[in-house]
Design an enzyme around this catalytic site. Structure first.
Site, PDB file in Angstrom:
ATOM      1  N   ARG A   1      -5.900   5.450   1.702  1.00  8.31           N
ATOM      2  CA  ARG A   1      -5.266   6.514   1.545  1.00  8.31           C
ATOM      3  C   ARG A   1      -5.385   7.382   0.414  1.00  8.31           C
ATOM      4  O   ARG A   1      -5.888   8.658   0.310  1.00  8.31           O
ATOM      5  CB  ARG A   1      -3.579   6.645   1.947  1.00  8.31           C
ATOM      6  CG  ARG A   1      -3.210   8.316   1.854  1.00  8.31           C
ATOM      7  CD  ARG A   1      -1.788   8.221   2.030  1.00  8.31           C
ATOM      8  NE  ARG A   1      -1.082   7.364   2.406  1.00  8.31           N
ATOM      9  CZ  ARG A   1      -0.622   6.985   3.794  1.00  8.31           C
ATOM     10  NH1 ARG A   1      -1.293   7.943   4.728  1.00  8.31           N
ATOM     11  NH2 ARG A   1      -0.029   6.103   4.212  1.00  8.31           N
ATOM     12  N   TYR A   2      -5.429   6.598  -0.819  1.00  4.85           N
ATOM     13  CA  TYR A   2      -5.590   7.428  -1.997  1.00  4.85           C
ATOM     14  C   TYR A   2      -7.087   7.047  -2.714  1.00  4.85           C
ATOM     15  O   TYR A   2      -7.676   6.041  -2.017  1.00  4.85           O
ATOM     16  CB  TYR A   2      -4.586   6.760  -2.893  1.00  4.85           C
ATOM     17  CG  TYR A   2      -3.228   6.890  -2.788  1.00  4.85           C
ATOM     18  CD1 TYR A   2      -2.607   8.080  -2.845  1.00  4.85           C
ATOM     19  CD2 TYR A   2      -2.290   5.921  -2.193  1.00  4.85           C
ATOM     20  CE1 TYR A   2      -1.074   8.416  -2.711  1.00  4.85           C
ATOM     21  CE2 TYR A   2      -0.963   6.136  -1.836  1.00  4.85           C
ATOM     22  CZ  TYR A   2      -0.462   7.545  -2.127  1.00  4.85           C
ATOM     23  OH  TYR A   2       0.818   7.680  -1.764  1.00  4.85           O
TER      24      TYR A   2
ATOM     25  N   ARG B   1      -7.463   3.150  -4.661  1.00 11.47           N
ATOM     26  CA  ARG B   1      -6.799   2.057  -4.270  1.00 11.47           C
ATOM     27  C   ARG B   1      -6.213   1.966  -2.940  1.00 11.47           C
ATOM     28  O   ARG B   1      -6.462   2.919  -1.919  1.00 11.47           O
ATOM     29  CB  ARG B   1      -5.244   1.895  -4.822  1.00 11.47           C
ATOM     30  CG  ARG B   1      -4.518   3.080  -4.752  1.00 11.47           C
ATOM     31  CD  ARG B   1      -3.397   3.364  -6.067  1.00 11.47           C
ATOM     32  NE  ARG B   1      -2.739   4.143  -5.961  1.00 11.47           N
ATOM     33  CZ  ARG B   1      -2.549   5.431  -6.014  1.00 11.47           C
ATOM     34  NH1 ARG B   1      -3.678   5.952  -6.007  1.00 11.47           N
ATOM     35  NH2 ARG B   1      -1.669   6.325  -5.952  1.00 11.47           N
TER      36      ARG B   1
ATOM     37  N   CYS C   1       6.893 -11.949   8.582  1.00  9.57           N
ATOM     38  CA  CYS C   1       7.575 -11.782   7.315  1.00  9.57           C
ATOM     39  C   CYS C   1       8.722 -13.102   7.580  1.00  9.57           C
ATOM     40  O   CYS C   1       8.941 -13.693   8.582  1.00  9.57           O
ATOM     41  CB  CYS C   1       8.427 -10.589   7.286  1.00  9.57           C
ATOM     42  SG  CYS C   1       7.394  -9.258   6.827  1.00  9.57           S
TER      43      CYS C   1
ATOM     44  N   CYS D   1      13.358  -6.889   8.195  1.00  8.95           N
ATOM     45  CA  CYS D   1      14.211  -5.496   7.978  1.00  8.95           C
ATOM     46  C   CYS D   1      14.121  -4.627   9.148  1.00  8.95           C
ATOM     47  O   CYS D   1      13.209  -4.463   9.691  1.00  8.95           O
ATOM     48  CB  CYS D   1      13.664  -4.810   6.751  1.00  8.95           C
ATOM     49  SG  CYS D   1      13.233  -5.907   5.460  1.00  8.95           S
TER      50      CYS D   1
ATOM     51  N   CYS E   1      11.966  -1.522   9.251  1.00  5.72           N
ATOM     52  CA  CYS E   1      10.632  -1.836   8.674  1.00  5.72           C
ATOM     53  C   CYS E   1       9.723  -0.761   9.070  1.00  5.72           C
ATOM     54  O   CYS E   1       9.611  -0.152  10.352  1.00  5.72           O
ATOM     55  CB  CYS E   1      10.159  -3.076   9.454  1.00  5.72           C
ATOM     56  SG  CYS E   1       8.351  -3.309   9.110  1.00  5.72           S
TER      57      CYS E   1
ATOM     58  N   ARG F   1       6.717  -0.662   9.226  1.00  7.09           N
ATOM     59  CA  ARG F   1       5.441  -1.106  10.199  1.00  7.09           C
ATOM     60  C   ARG F   1       5.868  -2.020  11.275  1.00  7.09           C
ATOM     61  O   ARG F   1       5.120  -2.728  11.790  1.00  7.09           O
ATOM     62  CB  ARG F   1       4.755  -2.083   9.026  1.00  7.09           C
ATOM     63  CG  ARG F   1       3.224  -1.513   9.126  1.00  7.09           C
ATOM     64  CD  ARG F   1       2.368  -1.883   7.732  1.00  7.09           C
ATOM     65  NE  ARG F   1       2.346  -0.976   6.786  1.00  7.09           N
ATOM     66  CZ  ARG F   1       2.817  -1.165   5.412  1.00  7.09           C
ATOM     67  NH1 ARG F   1       2.964  -2.555   5.011  1.00  7.09           N
ATOM     68  NH2 ARG F   1       2.736  -0.288   4.579  1.00  7.09           N
TER      69      ARG F   1
ATOM     70  N   ASP G   1      11.524   6.010   5.738  1.00  3.49           N
ATOM     71  CA  ASP G   1      10.648   6.571   6.641  1.00  3.49           C
ATOM     72  C   ASP G   1      11.287   7.088   7.979  1.00  3.49           C
ATOM     73  O   ASP G   1      12.243   6.285   8.474  1.00  3.49           O
ATOM     74  CB  ASP G   1       9.626   5.659   6.934  1.00  3.49           C
ATOM     75  CG  ASP G   1       8.636   5.453   5.513  1.00  3.49           C
ATOM     76  OD1 ASP G   1       8.579   6.390   4.824  1.00  3.49           O
ATOM     77  OD2 ASP G   1       8.101   4.478   5.423  1.00  3.49           O
TER      78      ASP G   1
ATOM     79  N   ASP H   1       7.499   9.177   1.064  1.00  3.15           N
ATOM     80  CA  ASP H   1       6.367   8.898   1.878  1.00  3.15           C
ATOM     81  C   ASP H   1       6.053   9.945   2.811  1.00  3.15           C
ATOM     82  O   ASP H   1       6.719  10.063   3.896  1.00  3.15           O
ATOM     83  CB  ASP H   1       6.194   7.558   2.483  1.00  3.15           C
ATOM     84  CG  ASP H   1       4.710   6.913   2.215  1.00  3.15           C
ATOM     85  OD1 ASP H   1       3.885   7.982   1.916  1.00  3.15           O
ATOM     86  OD2 ASP H   1       4.457   5.698   2.172  1.00  3.15           O
TER      87      ASP H   1
ATOM     88  N   LYS I   1       2.844   9.320  -1.121  1.00  3.63           N
ATOM     89  CA  LYS I   1       4.154   9.202  -1.855  1.00  3.63           C
ATOM     90  C   LYS I   1       4.324  10.478  -2.675  1.00  3.63           C
ATOM     91  O   LYS I   1       3.470  10.651  -3.477  1.00  3.63           O
ATOM     92  CB  LYS I   1       4.326   8.000  -2.468  1.00  3.63           C
ATOM     93  CG  LYS I   1       4.273   6.697  -1.717  1.00  3.63           C
ATOM     94  CD  LYS I   1       4.469   5.469  -2.792  1.00  3.63           C
ATOM     95  CE  LYS I   1       4.392   4.169  -2.130  1.00  3.63           C
ATOM     96  NZ  LYS I   1       2.915   3.998  -1.339  1.00  3.63           N
TER      97      LYS I   1
HETATM   98  C1  LIG Z   1       2.409   2.943  -1.585  1.00  2.00           C
HETATM   99  C2  LIG Z   1       0.777   2.915  -1.375  1.00  2.00           C
HETATM  100  C3  LIG Z   1      -0.030   2.445  -2.331  1.00  2.00           C
HETATM  101  C4  LIG Z   1       0.246   2.130  -3.612  1.00  2.00           C
HETATM  102  O1  LIG Z   1       0.881   3.372  -4.166  1.00  2.00           O
HETATM  103  P1  LIG Z   1       1.252   3.190  -5.798  1.00  2.00           P
HETATM  104  O2  LIG Z   1       1.884   4.713  -5.955  1.00  2.00           O
HETATM  105  O3  LIG Z   1       0.125   2.943  -6.489  1.00  2.00           O
HETATM  106  O4  LIG Z   1       2.145   2.162  -6.153  1.00  2.00           O
HETATM  107  C5  LIG Z   1      -1.525   2.550  -1.958  1.00  2.00           C
HETATM  108  N1  LIG Z   1      -2.058   2.789  -0.736  1.00  2.00           N
HETATM  109  C6  LIG Z   1      -0.955   3.032   0.380  1.00  2.00           C
HETATM  110  C7  LIG Z   1      -1.471   3.409   1.972  1.00  2.00           C
HETATM  111  C8  LIG Z   1       0.287   3.104   0.100  1.00  2.00           C
HETATM  112  O5  LIG Z   1       1.437   3.317   1.206  1.00  2.00           O
END
Ligand SMILES: *Cc1c(COP(=O)(O)O)cnc(C)c1O
Length: 395
Positions: A123-124, A127, A136, A140, A143, A145, A304, A341, A348
């Site tokens: 998404r980002y 990362r 798990c 929870c 959850c 997911r 969520d 989120d 986020k």
């Molecule tokens: C939360 C999340 C991350 C990590 O986010 P940070 O703000 O760097 O901790 C990376 N990818 C996805 C899809 C996420 O939901």
């Protein structure tokens, strides 16, 4: 057993022997015994707790949605008679899970639409979230997911490991891989090490992290040999998930200290939950205990919009109020970032109390945690500066 629902549980208590007075310590301390003896059925749960009809019907329903599983360790933190016990509310299903709010979704963060490869959420820009398992130690009830976790629902997590490694190799912009699921620490040391080793073989991946609630649900899993294995893959961070101060038992504290002693920086991700931690006193006790376990409170999540989670949802305004009740009032290291989120897949978004009362090109008017008002003169942005520092350096 009796716990006071309104108690802030400031002390680190032991979770033993609780509901299991006859279990030998050598079994109790063995994570495989804890996993084999998880509470997964109504009859097992009723042996220990006096259930409400909402809970009893919730347990029966859970077989078709998100399975119930509770480790003996975590069961020991529950009140026998109080269905509103903050520990019970997190993992004992309730019939309210059958209610579906109109804004609720099965994939509230739009993850499935951001998977270039099954099991890898990108998404980002730099990362990825790598979903390595759907299981798990305990489940929870809120959850995010639950559509793929536990194996009870109809969607499967089909992680394609080879395709994921290939994607990571090709995408040199990815420098951070977050292992999650499910809970990656449920894997054997060997299986987890194979994944970490493979990721470390990719030159541009700088930073590894694992998201896990196992230190909280199953502290017995945090063995010295697991810690020795993990420390070979630094920099490796772990994000744990505790919501209520009672979850930080003596055993959990020792497990977290073991991880920290092996050089693993620890963060905590809490979820704001109605009747669990939607209270400044409770959250303050939680963050203080986390700091004593060398864990930095990282995020506080607004719940969520997962299907059937209305009974656990607190207002966003409550989250802001809690952050406001922490900032300035206690250690800055203890204050998590409150986030939503964004529904549908925006990532986020930080949500903060408003400390800026006015901001223009002349001044910024701010208030502090006690409500006193201050003024700070605004400085012109560099590009508007008559000094033109860039041109000066060139000359
Ligand atoms: C939360 C999340 C991350 C990590 O986010 P940070 O703000 O760097 O901790 C990376 N990818 C996805 C899809 C996420 O939901």
């Amino acid at each position: 057993m009796h716990f006071d629902r309104h108690s802030v549980d400031k002390d680190f208590i032991s979770s033993t022997p609780g509901y299991f007075p006859d279990v030998a310590a050598s079994w109790w301390n063995d994570h495989t015994w804890q996993l084999k003896n998880r509470i997964t059925s109504l009859s097992q749960l009723e042996k220990h707790l006096n259930l409400s009809s909402e809970e009893r019907n919730g347990v029966l329903l859970s077989g078709t949605k998100l399975a119930m599983a509770i480790t003996p360790h975590f069961l020991n933190l529950m009140d026998r008679d109080d269905p509103e016990c903050p520990i019970r509310r997190q993992v004992v299903p309730r019939i309210e899970e059958a209610l579906e709010g109109e804004d609720e979704m099965s994939d509230p963060c739009g993850e499935d639409a951001h998977m270039p490869v099954p099991g890898l959420v990108h998404r980002y820009p730099d990362r990825v979230l790598f979903l390595v398992t759907s299981r798990c130690a305990a489940y929870c009830r809120y959850c995010t997911r639950s559509r793929v976790v536990s194996g009870a629902g109809d969607q499967e997590l089909d992680t394609d490991f080879e395709a994921a490694y290939q994607y990571l190799e090709e995408h040199t912009e990815i420098r951070d891989v977050l292992l999650s699921g499910g809970d990656p620490l449920l894997f054997s040391d060997d299986k987890l090490e194979r994944i970490l080793k493979r990721l470390r073989s990719i030159k541009h991946i700088e930073f590894l992290r694992i998201g896990s609630r196992i230190p909280i649900f199953l502290p017995q899993r945090i063995t010295p040999s697991l810690c020795e294995m993990l420390k070979k893959y630094h920099p490796l961070f772990i994000s744990v998930h505790a919501n209520h101060p009672r979850e930080l038992t003596l055993e959990v504290k020792e497990a977290l200290e073991r991880l920290a002693d092996h050089g693993i920086p620890l963060g905590n991700q809490s979820v704001l939950l109605r009747g669990v931690n939607d209270d400044t006193k409770i959250m303050k006790a939680l963050v203080h205990k986390l700091l004593m376990c060398r864990v930095k409170p990282y995020y506080l999540y607004q719940l969520d919009l997962i299907r059937g989670s209305q009974h656990l949802r607190a207002p966003v305004a409550k989250g802001i109020e809690i952050i406001e009740g922490l900032r300035g009032h206690t250690t800055g290291y203890g204050i998590p970032q409150f986030v939503i989120d964004a529904p549908g897949g925006g990532g986020k978004v930080p949500i903060n109390p408003n400390y800026v009362l006015q901001h223009n090109d002349k001044r910024v008017v701010i208030r502090n945690y006690e409500g006193e008002v201050f003024e700070y003169p605004e400085t012109p942005l560099l590009k508007d500066s008559p000094l033109e520092p860039a041109a000066k350096f060139e000359a």
